[in-house]
Design a protein around this motif. Structure first.
Motif, PDB file in Angstrom:
ATOM      1  N   LYS A  58      -8.836   9.956 -21.247  1.00 19.29           N
ATOM      2  CA  LYS A  58      -9.454   9.408 -20.029  1.00 19.29           C
ATOM      3  C   LYS A  58      -9.619  10.471 -18.943  1.00 19.29           C
ATOM      4  CE  LYS A  58      -8.051   4.664 -20.735  1.00 19.29           C
ATOM      5  NZ  LYS A  58      -7.173   3.577 -20.383  1.00 19.29           N
ATOM      6  N   LYS A 104     -13.569  -1.816   1.445  1.00 27.02           N
ATOM      7  CA  LYS A 104     -13.058  -1.551   0.097  1.00 27.02           C
ATOM      8  C   LYS A 104     -11.720  -0.816   0.144  1.00 27.02           C
ATOM      9  CE  LYS A 104     -14.357   0.867  -4.164  1.00 27.02           C
ATOM     10  NZ  LYS A 104     -15.313   1.742  -4.815  1.00 27.02           N
ATOM     11  N   GLU A 130      -6.275   7.821  -3.145  1.00 23.56           N
ATOM     12  CA  GLU A 130      -6.722   8.675  -4.273  1.00 23.56           C
ATOM     13  C   GLU A 130      -5.565   9.539  -4.774  1.00 23.56           C
ATOM     14  OE1 GLU A 130      -9.374   9.270  -6.133  1.00 23.56           O
ATOM     15  OE2 GLU A 130     -11.220   8.918  -5.028  1.00 23.56           O
ATOM     16  N   LEU A 133      -3.206   7.356  -6.720  1.00 24.51           N
ATOM     17  CA  LEU A 133      -3.837   6.927  -7.980  1.00 24.51           C
ATOM     18  C   LEU A 133      -3.925   8.080  -8.977  1.00 24.51           C
ATOM     19  CD1 LEU A 133      -6.568   4.593  -6.468  1.00 24.51           C
ATOM     20  CD2 LEU A 133      -4.534   3.908  -7.776  1.00 24.51           C
ATOM     21  N   LYS A 138      -4.158   6.848 -12.743  1.00 25.16           N
ATOM     22  CA  LYS A 138      -5.054   5.700 -12.887  1.00 25.16           C
ATOM     23  C   LYS A 138      -6.477   5.957 -12.411  1.00 25.16           C
ATOM     24  CE  LYS A 138      -2.198   2.758 -14.601  1.00 25.16           C
ATOM     25  NZ  LYS A 138      -2.356   2.382 -15.998  1.00 25.16           N
ATOM     26  N   MET A 140      -9.598   5.453  -9.710  1.00 24.59           N
ATOM     27  CA  MET A 140      -9.992   4.336  -8.836  1.00 24.59           C
ATOM     28  C   MET A 140      -9.838   2.954  -9.457  1.00 24.59           C
ATOM     29  SD  MET A 140     -10.445   5.417  -5.952  1.00 24.59           S
ATOM     30  CE  MET A 140     -11.284   4.140  -5.060  1.00 24.59           C
ATOM     31  N   VAL A 141      -9.706   2.868 -10.786  1.00 30.09           N
ATOM     32  CA  VAL A 141      -9.540   1.531 -11.392  1.00 30.09           C
ATOM     33  C   VAL A 141      -8.245   0.877 -10.907  1.00 30.09           C
ATOM     34  CG1 VAL A 141     -10.893   1.949 -13.477  1.00 30.09           C
ATOM     35  CG2 VAL A 141      -8.451   2.484 -13.476  1.00 30.09           C
ATOM     36  N   GLY A 142      -7.287   1.688 -10.406  1.00 25.79           N
ATOM     37  CA  GLY A 142      -6.008   1.126  -9.936  1.00 25.79           C
ATOM     38  C   GLY A 142      -6.009   0.772  -8.456  1.00 25.79           C
ATOM     39  N   SER A 144      -6.784  -1.676  -6.539  1.00 24.61           N
ATOM     40  CA  SER A 144      -6.273  -2.966  -6.043  1.00 24.61           C
ATOM     41  C   SER A 144      -4.745  -3.064  -6.138  1.00 24.61           C
ATOM     42  CB  SER A 144      -6.920  -4.122  -6.806  1.00 24.61           C
ATOM     43  OG  SER A 144      -6.548  -4.045  -8.153  1.00 24.61           O
ATOM     44  N   HIS A 145      -4.103  -2.125  -6.882  1.00 18.83           N
ATOM     45  CA  HIS A 145      -2.634  -2.140  -7.018  1.00 18.83           C
ATOM     46  C   HIS A 145      -1.957  -1.261  -5.969  1.00 18.83           C
ATOM     47  CE1 HIS A 145      -2.664  -3.858 -11.207  1.00 18.83           C
ATOM     48  NE2 HIS A 145      -3.925  -3.483 -11.050  1.00 18.83           N
TER      49      HIS A 145
END
Ligand SMILES: CC(C)(COP(=O)(O)OP(=O)(O)OC[C@H]1O[C@@H](n2cnc3c(N)ncnc32)[C@H](O)[C@@H]1OP(=O)(O)O)[C@@H](O)C(=O)NCCC(=O)NCCS
Length: 192
Positions: A58, A104, A130, A133, A138, A140-142, A144-145
């Motif tokens: 990834k 956001k 950032e 994360l 992770k 940016m997919v993380g 919301s956590h």
């Protein structure tokens, strides 16, 4: 007893005018290479050794011999950092942002922690998230956590990722801000 904080040595390098004029893949390659030069300077300063920069499928940087690393590259500045613990670094140019991005990056509860103008505070929040994360691998997919839970001063805040606390240090220069995240550290910044 709380263990002594590790000193981490993030390094920021300017992008030459010739490299800034590049475009497309050539520019990405040049910035990636320069960010790795910043990373090697961070290794020298911290007495850590890295001889390869492996990433998983990834694109997440993998530690080598216990040395963790993180990179950031923007069109005129790059940064790199090595540390003996998970670490994340981000760098942004402060610029106008849309209302959609303001909404956001943080919730109303998080915005209340800073007060003042949201546009001025946007890049503090953005780079801090950032950096965390990246430290947790992770991207940016993380988002919301990840939450800002305390703002200490202009250069220090605390975030959580799935409930785990991550201190973040900021470094402001010109129209840029950089952020560094690790679990327990003090930051010694170098900008060439
Ligand atoms: C993938 C992501 C980490 C990239 O962030 P970015 O701000 O675009 O890029 P940066 O230059 O700061 O960082 C790039 C480096 O991050 C590292 N990286 C990539 N994915 C990563 C991940 N999941 N975790 C940790 N590090 C990662 C890589 O080392 C990469 O450098 P390299 O390709 O030369 O090896 C991710 O957070 C993302 O997609 N961000 C979106 C950025 C965005 O929407 N910005 C708008 C701001 S207003």
């Amino acid at each position: 007893m709380t263990p002594a904080a590790t000193t981490i040595f993030p390094v920021i390098l300017p992008v030459s005018e010739a490299d800034q004029r590049l475009s497309g893949r050539d520019k990405v390659k040049a910035l990636s290479r320069l960010a790795r030069s910043a990373l090697m300077k961070s290794c020298e300063k911290s007495g850590l050794h890295l001889d390869s920069f492996p990433k998983n499928q990834k694109g997440v940087p993998l530690p080598v011999g216990g040395v963790h690393w993180s990179l950031t590259h923007k069109s005129d500045m790059v940064g790199g950092v090595a540390a003996a613990l998970p670490v994340g670094m981000d760098l942004e140019t402060i610029r106008p942002v849309s209302d959609a991005l303001l909404a956001k990056v943080a919730s109303e509860d998080e915005w209340k922690l800073v007060g003042g103008n949201r546009r001025n505070n946007f890049f503090r929040f953005w780079t801090a998230k950032e950096a965390v994360l990246k430290a947790v691998g992770k991207g940016m997919v993380g988002l919301s956590h990840c939450r800002v839970v305390a703002v200490v001063d202009d250069a220090h805040m605390t975030l959580t990722y799935d409930g785990t606390r991550w201190p973040v240090a900021h470094y402001w220069f010109g129209d840029h801000v950089a952020a560094l995240a690790a679990r327990h550290f003090s930051a010694s910044w170098t900008r060439y």
